[in-house]
Write a protein that holds these residues in place. Structure first.
Motif, PDB file in Angstrom:
ATOM      1  N   UNK A 245       0.746  -0.784   0.161  1.00 47.57           N
ATOM      2  CA  UNK A 245       0.133  -0.052   0.004  1.00 47.57           C
ATOM      3  C   UNK A 245       1.194   1.138  -0.184  1.00 47.57           C
ATOM      4  N   UNK A 246       1.845   1.314   1.033  1.00 48.44           N
ATOM      5  CA  UNK A 246       3.149   2.439   0.832  1.00 48.44           C
ATOM      6  C   UNK A 246       3.210   2.491  -0.628  1.00 48.44           C
ATOM      7  N   UNK A 247       4.082   1.922  -1.278  1.00 46.04           N
ATOM      8  CA  UNK A 247       4.588   1.495  -2.408  1.00 46.04           C
ATOM      9  C   UNK A 247       3.210   2.447  -3.452  1.00 46.04           C
ATOM     10  N   UNK A 248       2.516   1.582  -3.031  1.00 45.06           N
ATOM     11  CA  UNK A 248       1.038   2.176  -4.208  1.00 45.06           C
ATOM     12  C   UNK A 248       1.158   3.629  -4.193  1.00 45.06           C
ATOM     13  N   UNK A 249       1.163   4.036  -3.288  1.00 45.64           N
ATOM     14  CA  UNK A 249       0.310   5.238  -3.285  1.00 45.64           C
ATOM     15  C   UNK A 249       1.994   6.278  -2.964  1.00 45.64           C
ATOM     16  N   UNK A 250       2.990   5.904  -2.902  1.00 49.69           N
ATOM     17  CA  UNK A 250       4.294   7.053  -2.247  1.00 49.69           C
ATOM     18  C   UNK A 250       5.151   6.954  -3.516  1.00 49.69           C
ATOM     19  N   UNK A 251       5.680   5.240  -3.523  1.00 50.68           N
ATOM     20  CA  UNK A 251       6.513   5.591  -4.110  1.00 50.68           C
ATOM     21  C   UNK A 251       6.578   5.488  -5.946  1.00 50.68           C
ATOM     22  N   UNK A 252       8.146   5.054  -6.513  1.00 47.78           N
ATOM     23  CA  UNK A 252       8.672   5.779  -6.912  1.00 47.78           C
ATOM     24  C   UNK A 252       8.123   4.098  -8.760  1.00 47.78           C
ATOM     25  N   UNK A 253       8.358   4.014  -9.837  1.00 38.95           N
ATOM     26  CA  UNK A 253       8.100   2.189 -10.233  1.00 38.95           C
ATOM     27  C   UNK A 253      10.176   2.263 -10.820  1.00 38.95           C
ATOM     28  N   UNK A 254      10.768   3.280 -10.671  1.00 43.38           N
ATOM     29  CA  UNK A 254      12.301   2.678 -11.035  1.00 43.38           C
ATOM     30  C   UNK A 254      13.230   2.429 -10.110  1.00 43.38           C
ATOM     31  N   UNK A 255      12.651   1.374  -8.236  1.00 42.68           N
ATOM     32  CA  UNK A 255      13.440   2.316  -7.451  1.00 42.68           C
ATOM     33  C   UNK A 255      14.621   0.902  -7.416  1.00 42.68           C
ATOM     34  N   UNK A 256      14.656   0.783  -8.482  1.00 45.69           N
ATOM     35  CA  UNK A 256      15.640  -0.319  -8.303  1.00 45.69           C
ATOM     36  C   UNK A 256      17.371   0.439  -8.325  1.00 45.69           C
ATOM     37  N   UNK A 257      17.123   1.634  -8.749  1.00 47.73           N
ATOM     38  CA  UNK A 257      18.594   2.511  -9.183  1.00 47.73           C
ATOM     39  C   UNK A 257      19.020   2.882  -8.314  1.00 47.73           C
ATOM     40  N   UNK A 258      17.783   2.752  -6.972  1.00 50.99           N
ATOM     41  CA  UNK A 258      18.388   3.331  -5.728  1.00 50.99           C
ATOM     42  C   UNK A 258      18.773   2.360  -4.430  1.00 50.99           C
ATOM     43  N   UNK A 259      18.811   0.966  -5.111  1.00 50.85           N
ATOM     44  CA  UNK A 259      19.716   0.124  -4.744  1.00 50.85           C
ATOM     45  C   UNK A 259      21.355   0.090  -4.274  1.00 50.85           C
TER      46      UNK A 259
END
Length: 435
Positions: A245-259
């Motif tokens: 739920x948190x990721x759906x509402x607030x997250x960007x879709x391309x978060x892999x680059x932040x890992x």
């Protein structure tokens, strides 16, 4: 199973997420039914609103859980029980029946003599006597026209009657205390499935396709279930739903680059790269980056410090923030490093809580690591309480206002808790308080 809608309140329970009280969803048998809401959920005051929230809970669980999530932890020495109850199929059958106010019926063509209607000319020519006009052309004052009538004895109607009865036995109490009539014909699941699959392959009507697909799912479940008196739909691990739920509402879709990743550079042999640390959610707002960790922890319910995220989680968040803040690929066009913020998001009830708080997003404190300085924004991990009702009812649509409001909450918290850090212009955007 007959349950008065006046007793719907007594069938709802908000769990504590303590051992033995973690299940979220529906458990029912032929004698009783209970709906379990996640901790911190505020049950509404009226039966109509409670019914609405139960249906919404089913929708949330259907969207954010998969079969592996729906595993119930049984008593010691018993194997975990996987739950694959096709709740959406049952709801589709119920909704079709309530909308149509009748069972599904196929219509067999019949014919009658009339001067209006859909004329079958082949039958009219064979069966009706024409009048000859002056030019010897025939005119038919009476015609054979096509009509239709429901065929209640059709097998597909019997199947629907059986499915309607079964669906109301399990979930119909959400709508009415009364059961439809029990079928009085032999039940042959395998024959029913053959008939439905045949009909599904031949129909082009989308509504009929949904109904046939749902009845097939129901019958397969009924055919395979081992305990015919009891069913479950839900999860013992609602923390995964909270994260999604948190990721759906607030997250960007391309978060892999932040890992952030780690690598062994060996003098002999192949280089070995380890899997990246994976933050739950990366939020971007006004060119600033927010690393969010969704924690389905009990602190928002109890206020007990033991129910806060532990040191390991704090250290991870600071590592995520530091990686992003110094990574060249996140610099702006002027070569400046991004401003990075950190936060844990935990559920709470904005209407009833021990903190005297009432906002959708509220700060409860911050955590820091002794091994780091406190001069960077990402080194102050804010604890943000999020109203669980609001999040569960507002995970669709445009999220820009919610994102701005959460960013505002995190930055305000940093000002209040850190004090010595420079904060840019404040943002003030209301997300509303409706449920």
């Amino acid at each position: 199973m007959e349950i008065s809608t006046e007793l719907l309140k007594s069938k709802c329970h908000v769990n504590t997420n303590e051992e033995g009280d973690r299940f979220v969803g529906i458990k029912a048998d032929s004698e009783n039914a209970m709906v379990y809401f996640p901790m911190g959920y505020q049950l509404p005051d009226t039966e109509h609103e409670r019914r609405r929230d139960i249906l919404h809970l089913i929708s949330v669980l259907s969207e954010f859980t998969v079969r592996n999530d729906r595993v119930l932890h049984m008593k010691k020495f018993e194997a975990p029980q996987s739950v694959d109850f096709p709740v959406n199929a049952y709801m589709e059958v119920i909704n079709y029946y309530l909308e149509q106010r009748s069972y599904y019926t196929e219509k067999e063509p019949i014919y009658k003599t009339s001067d209006r209607g859909n004329t079958d000319w082949a039958k009219t020519i064979r069966q009706q006597k024409p009048l000859l006009q002056a030019n010897n052309s025939p005119i038919y004052l009476k015609q054979t026209v096509r009509d239709s009538t429901p065929n209640d004895r059709n097998l597909i109607t019997q199947i629907h009657k059986y499915c309607v009865y079964e669906s109301f036995q399990k979930l119909g109490w959400l709508f009415t205390p009364n059961l439809p009539p029990k079928p009085d014909f032999p039940i042959d699941i395998k024959r029913f499935l053959i008939e439905l699959n045949d009909k599904l392959g031949k129909t082009n009507n989308d509504k009929d396709k949904r109904l046939f697909t749902s009845m097939i799912a129901m019958l397969k479940y009924i055919d395979e279930e081992t305990n015919k008196r009891q069913f479950y739909f839900g999860t013992d691990s609602f923390e995964y739903v909270w994260e999604k739920l948190i990721d759906r509402v607030f997250g960007v879709s391309n978060k892999n680059s932040y890992f952030p990743k780690a690598t062994w550079h060996l003098k002999k042999g192949k280089t070995r790269t380890f899997e990246a640390l994976r933050p739950d959610t990366i939020m971007v707002c006004n060119n600033k980056i927010y690393v969010l960790d969704a924690k389905y922890y009990r602190y928002g319910l109890t206020g007990e410090p033991m129910h806060l995220p532990e040191g390991r989680s704090i250290h991870k968040q600071i590592t995520y923030g530091e990686y992003i803040s110094i990574n060249n690929k996140f610099k702006d066009e002027n070569g400046n490093n991004p401003t990075v913020y950190n936060a844990f998001l935990m559920p709470y009830n904005s209407r009833e809580n021990i903190f005297d708080l009432s906002g959708i997003f509220e700060n409860c404190g911050e955590s820091t690591g002794e091994w780091k300085g406190h001069d960077n924004t990402f080194e102050h991990v804010q604890g943000i309480l999020v109203d669980i009702n609001y999040l569960m009812h507002h995970y669709t649509g445009n999220h820009s206002k919610k994102i701005i409001a959460l960013a505002d909450s995190i930055e305000r918290a940093l000002t209040e808790n850190g004090g010595n850090l420079p904060i840019e212009a404040e943002i003030s955007v209301s997300v509303g308080s409706d449920y």
